[in-house]
Write an enzyme that holds these catalytic residues in place. Structure first.
Site, PDB file in Angstrom:
ATOM      1  N   ASP A 104      39.832  36.455  46.187  1.00 25.97           N
ATOM      2  CA  ASP A 104      39.813  35.597  44.475  1.00 25.97           C
ATOM      3  C   ASP A 104      41.234  34.115  44.818  1.00 25.97           C
ATOM      4  OD1 ASP A 104      39.696  34.157  42.006  1.00 25.97           O
ATOM      5  OD2 ASP A 104      41.460  35.659  41.157  1.00 25.97           O
ATOM      6  N   LYS A 132      34.661  34.913  45.365  1.00 23.77           N
ATOM      7  CA  LYS A 132      35.528  33.359  44.056  1.00 23.77           C
ATOM      8  C   LYS A 132      35.691  32.372  44.988  1.00 23.77           C
ATOM      9  CE  LYS A 132      36.630  36.248  39.899  1.00 23.77           C
ATOM     10  NZ  LYS A 132      37.123  35.890  39.089  1.00 23.77           N
TER      11      LYS A 132
HETATM   12  P1  5GP Z   1      43.948  37.786  44.823  1.00 21.60           P
HETATM   13  O1  5GP Z   1      44.960  38.305  45.720  1.00 21.60           O
HETATM   14  O2  5GP Z   1      42.544  37.318  46.583  1.00 21.60           O
HETATM   15  O3  5GP Z   1      43.739  36.638  43.719  1.00 21.60           O
HETATM   16  O4  5GP Z   1      43.081  38.418  44.314  1.00 21.60           O
HETATM   17  C1  5GP Z   1      42.352  39.665  45.083  1.00 21.60           C
HETATM   18  C2  5GP Z   1      42.500  40.519  43.704  1.00 21.60           C
HETATM   19  O5  5GP Z   1      42.630  40.785  42.130  1.00 21.60           O
HETATM   20  C3  5GP Z   1      41.211  41.675  43.975  1.00 21.60           C
HETATM   21  O6  5GP Z   1      41.607  42.613  44.804  1.00 21.60           O
HETATM   22  C4  5GP Z   1      41.087  42.450  42.677  1.00 21.60           C
HETATM   23  O7  5GP Z   1      41.373  43.552  41.868  1.00 21.60           O
HETATM   24  C5  5GP Z   1      41.169  41.257  41.216  1.00 21.60           C
HETATM   25  N1  5GP Z   1      40.880  40.722  40.962  1.00 21.60           N
HETATM   26  C6  5GP Z   1      40.644  38.890  41.527  1.00 21.60           C
HETATM   27  N2  5GP Z   1      39.172  38.407  40.388  1.00 21.60           N
HETATM   28  C7  5GP Z   1      38.896  38.767  39.048  1.00 21.60           C
HETATM   29  C8  5GP Z   1      38.322  39.579  38.516  1.00 21.60           C
HETATM   30  O8  5GP Z   1      37.077  39.062  38.262  1.00 21.60           O
HETATM   31  N3  5GP Z   1      37.615  40.655  37.553  1.00 21.60           N
HETATM   32  C9  5GP Z   1      38.497  41.864  38.283  1.00 21.60           C
HETATM   33  N4  5GP Z   1      38.666  43.525  37.649  1.00 21.60           N
HETATM   34  N5  5GP Z   1      39.426  42.227  39.135  1.00 21.60           N
HETATM   35  C10 5GP Z   1      39.488  40.889  39.765  1.00 21.60           C
END
Ligand code: 5GP
Ligand code: MG
Length: 181
Positions: A104, A132
């Protein structure tokens, strides 16, 4: 009940599509890791289903360990990533492949890549079922990507909202009224 389909706005990726994609990814990984010493690292809790289904489809020798980190509260990333549980495998002779549910902002992956680099594995690569790209804050290049999805909050297939909906077999968009309530 909070785990049925009534809170789902729409199914983004069906159970069949997920399993088909995992077969494809497993084929690629099996070719790339032939004669290597593969260690899959499941990033808890979101990528449990993905890691288990992926390792079952691999045609090469593979070991499995898990790490637990947190960065996400509710539906918005908080920024800081904290380590809750580290792996227990000595990775000095391992070809490490990190298995995530969703990339994300990129903060979690960036943390994990730095964390494992410090352990000096034989090699280090990244795999995420979902990407994403619209929400990226930190640059991360994935070695293996399942699906690129739009900027919507999704649940199912291991991914939760408030520790719920993980057991849904598909990946669905949660109705916004569920988390704005
Ligand atoms: P980042 O550190 O890349 O922002 O986020 C990664 C983590 O955020 C992912 O491993 C996941 O656990 C959570 N995450 C990000 N987007 C979503 C989403 O749309 N739904 C859910 N359930 N978790 C998300
Ligand atoms: Mg995760």
């Amino acid at each position: 009940m909070r785990n049925d389909k009534t809170d789902i706005l729409k199914i983004i990726i069906s159970e069949e599509e997920i399993q088909e994609k995992i077969k494809e990814l497993a084929e690629k990984i099996s070719v790339d890791y032939k004669d290597k010493n593969l260690l899959l690292i499941c990033v808890m809790n979101g990528s449990i289903f993905f890691s288990v289904d992926l390792i079952r489809q691999l045609k090469v020798k593979a070991d499995l360990d898990y790490i637990s980190v947190a960065s996400y509260h509710g539906t918005a990333s908080t920024g800081a990533v904290t380590l809750h549980r580290d792996i227990s495998t000595d990775v000095s002779d391992k070809d490490v492949l990190i298995i995530e549910d969703i990339l994300d902002s990129g903060r979690t992956f960036s943390f994990l890549l730095k964390h494992f680099k410090k352990m000096n594995p034989k090699s280090l690569k990244s795999c995420s079922l979902l990407d994403k790209p619209d929400r990226r804050v930190v640059d991360v290049v994935l070695d293996y990507t399942g699906f690129i999805i739009p900027d919507v909050f999704i649940v199912g297939y291991g991914m939760d909202y408030d520790q719920q909906y993980r057991q849904l077999p598909f990946i669905g968009e949660l109705k916004p009224e569920v988390y704005t309530k």
